[in-house]
Design an enzyme around this catalytic site. Structure first.
Site, mmCIF file in Angstrom:
data_model
loop_
_atom_site.group_PDB
_atom_site.id
_atom_site.type_symbol
_atom_site.label_atom_id
_atom_site.label_comp_id
_atom_site.label_asym_id
_atom_site.label_seq_id
_atom_site.Cartn_x
_atom_site.Cartn_y
_atom_site.Cartn_z
ATOM 1 N N PHE A 57 0.840 -1.197 0.000
ATOM 2 C CA PHE A 57 0.000 0.000 0.000
ATOM 3 C C PHE A 57 0.869 1.239 0.000
ATOM 4 O O PHE A 57 1.860 1.319 0.750
ATOM 5 C CB PHE A 57 -0.887 0.059 1.244
ATOM 6 C CG PHE A 57 -2.057 -0.870 1.229
ATOM 7 C CD1 PHE A 57 -2.802 -1.086 0.084
ATOM 8 C CD2 PHE A 57 -2.436 -1.512 2.403
ATOM 9 C CE1 PHE A 57 -3.897 -1.927 0.100
ATOM 10 C CE2 PHE A 57 -3.527 -2.363 2.422
ATOM 11 C CZ PHE A 57 -4.256 -2.570 1.269
ATOM 12 N N GLU A 58 0.415 2.204 -0.768
ATOM 13 C CA GLU A 58 1.091 3.484 -0.896
ATOM 14 C C GLU A 58 1.329 4.199 0.448
ATOM 15 O O GLU A 58 2.285 4.936 0.603
ATOM 16 C CB GLU A 58 0.188 4.342 -1.776
ATOM 17 C CG GLU A 58 0.838 5.473 -2.469
ATOM 18 C CD GLU A 58 -0.157 6.065 -3.462
ATOM 19 O OE1 GLU A 58 -0.922 5.303 -4.099
ATOM 20 O OE2 GLU A 58 -0.165 7.293 -3.587
ATOM 21 N N GLY A 59 0.425 3.993 1.405
ATOM 22 C CA GLY A 59 0.580 4.658 2.703
ATOM 23 C C GLY A 59 1.820 4.195 3.461
ATOM 24 O O GLY A 59 2.220 4.815 4.443
#
Lengths: 260, 322
Positions: A57-59
């Site tokens: 995930f980008e986060g």
């Protein structure tokens, strides 16, 4: 989205997208997934053919395990971190793309063109936009640095001859224009819609229909596309959703927040 | 106010040398911390999207009528809608700007950008991160391999440059370092000197702290310096970067703070309704009720409602239930 749904079908267009996209993944791959259909597809793949698939995930999350019924609303909230192997800064998870650890990027799209370029910035161009869209996020990085799958509704207004703005580069102007633009790796690989599964011609890099959903004709796919599509020599018929695939999706998203 | 795209190195060093970096207490109030930020400065916001957004500090800046700030963030959400509507900024530098996927495209963002009332300067997410990182490293630029061939780079004009790698001859991007005047970061805990520990997702906050010329921390709670020294491996932001510490429980509400509270989803639904119906008046009504109306931050939380606060906390703490 129900208009393309064959009579008697018990699945939605979003479910069809997720299932077809999940089947494109290979066990052991590392996949950068966006929220919604992409995450559902990656998780579905993990439940069936790809138990060793790793989601990023980008986060800043490596290897989360999605809790059924608790799909995260974005890739940046704490729900994304459940049972993950690691959390790390955003910049460092994105740098895994640049380093070459990511096999597939997977996202939705607002507007796509013949060469698989995506627009999520401006409808109507940047000078006098009709709509200012949210922008690239990690989309540009993912599409610049790895192989991409895009899942989207098949509509003429979304499949256009030329996007108003290239937010996330596909094959740019076709042929070797992507590599010449400074992007030697990755590229748009598959586009999955409620009508068809498409790839890109090896030389010209034009969008090419590889398979159609059951009951869908060439005419119908072309009618809903704003440019002349290529068709592969042998166009397959996609296998309809299997019961166990639909059951997994219902289990993951019981409230139908992302599959309605 | 014209500004250098890249802060001159001599100035960067001189600004740091001029700061009192001694181990001293820096605990203050939201109002006093707001006074540390001047009109026109570049303010970088910690967190990402709806997570660890320093809402309470921004609340104080809007109430103090700070204006013409340049605001940068990894991903912008409703806090940046609010800053636009309050007139705090007309220039947002980020990679993605909307309330969130499930609420559709932000009507407030659209209103300001489509009517050219403000500028949304768009860089890719990794590029934002690398710009802060170059700032943190004290180098003028950092090479990278995305954004080429896109219109995102064209839209940046002269601020986007490529170069030939001196070793391999490849064409690479030269991302300009970003050294914000101020970074505002909310953390779960820190000591009175500003040694901060962050639980869960770090986003770009550590680079932000190192890149900025000064840091304002808001924190769920202030712990003792001894507490920090027992687990120094958990410290993510060192006191030498920090200028002010403000204890603000629920300081990200109605956004999320990892392990403490999740977003106030019902409130966010209401926010989407109000601002979609009328991005101008709806937003002003929202600011009047939640920003200008309450006398204190606690009053703002009361306005959100005890039920909502407890619900967000119950969900927030659930990450530690397994």
């Amino acid at each position: 989205m129900t208009k393309h749904q064959p009579k008697g079908a018990t699945f939605t267009a979003s479910e069809l997208l997720a299932i077809n996209a999940a089947r494109l993944m290979t066990d052991g791959q590392t996949v950068f997934a966006g929220i919604g259909v992409p995450l559902l597809a990656a998780t579905l793949a993990q439940h069936h053919a790809c138990p060793h698939l790793t989601i990023l995930f980008e986060g800043g999350v490596i290897g989360p395990k999605i809790v059924p019924g608790e799909l995260p609303p974005s890739t940046n909230e704490q729900r994304c971190t459940r049972r993950a192997a690691m959390v790390l800064p955003i910049t460092d998870v994105l740098l895994l793309l640049q380093r070459g650890y990511v096999d597939l990027g997977f996202m939705g799209g607002a507007q796509i063109d013949r060469y698989g370029n995506l627009n999520s910035s401006f409808i109507g161009g940047p000078e006098n936009p009709k709509v200012r869209l949210p922008g690239t996020g990690g989309g540009n990085d993912i599409s610049s640095l790895t192989n991409m799958i895009v899942a989207m509704k098949h509509e003429k207004r979304r499949f256009v001859e030329k996007v108003d703005f290239i937010t996330s580069p596909g094959w740019i102007k076709g042929r070797d224009s992507r590599a010449k633009s400074g992007l030697p790796q990755g590229g748009m690989w598959r586009v999955v819609t409620d009508l068809a599964v498409m790839g890109f011609h090896e030389e010209t890099r034009e969008m090419t229909v590889l398979a159609m959903q059951a009951g869908v004709t060439r005419e119908k796919v072309q009618e809903n596309t704003g440019f002349a599509l290529r068709f592969a020599d042998k166009v397959e018929v996609a296998e309809p959703p299997r019961r166990e695939e639909l059951e997994t999706l219902h289990h993951l998203d019981p409230d139908r927040r992302f599959t309605a | 106010m014209t500004r250098d795209l890249v802060t001159p190195y001599a100035k960067l060093r001189a600004d740091t040398v001029a700061r009192d970096r001694g181990l001293r207490e820096k605990v203050t109030t939201l109002e006093a911390a707001a006074d540390l930020i001047k009109d026109g400065e570049h303010v970088a916001l910690g967190g990402c999207h709806m997570s660890r957004t320093p809402i309470a500090m921004l609340w104080a800046l809007m109430r103090a009528k700070r204006k013409d700030l340049v605001v940068s963030r990894s991903i912008a959400s409703t806090e940046s809608d609010m800053l636009l509507a309050a007139g705090t900024t007309k220039h947002i530098i980020t990679s993605w700007f909307s309330q969130g996927l499930i609420w559709g495209v932000s009507k407030v963002m659209r209103h300001h950008m489509e009517h050219k009332l403000a500028r949304y300067e768009e860089w890719s997410h990794m590029s934002m991160g690398l710009r802060y990182r170059a700032g943190a490293m004290g180098i003028p630029f950092i090479p990278s391999r995305s954004m080429m061939g896109s219109d995102v780079s064209k839209e940046l004009g002269a601020d986007f440059k490529t170069m030939t790698c001196p070793f391999t001859g490849e064409e690479v991007v030269a991302l300009p370092a970003l050294n914000p005047d101020v970074a505002i970061i909310h953390v779960q805990r820190c000591d009175p000197y500003g040694n901060a520990q962050i639980d869960g997702l770090q986003f770009m906050d550590i680079d932000l702290a190192m890149a900025a010329k000064r840091v304002i921390l808001t924190t769920e709670r202030i712990v003792s310096n001894d507490f920090i020294r027992r687990t120094p491996d958990q410290t993510r932001i060192p006191f030498i970067t920090v200028e002010a510490v403000v204890e603000v429980p629920m300081g990200c509400a109605p956004h999320e703070c990892y392990g403490a509270y999740e977003p106030f989803f019902d409130h966010m639904d209401e926010y989407a309704d109000i601002t979609t119906k009328d991005p101008v008046k709806g937003m002003q009504d929202y600011l009047a009720r939640y920003v200008y109306g309450p006398k204190t931050w606690s009053d703002m939380l009361s306005e959100l409602g005890m039920e909502a606060v407890l619900d967000a906390c119950r969900r927030g703490r659930s990450v530690y239930n397994d």
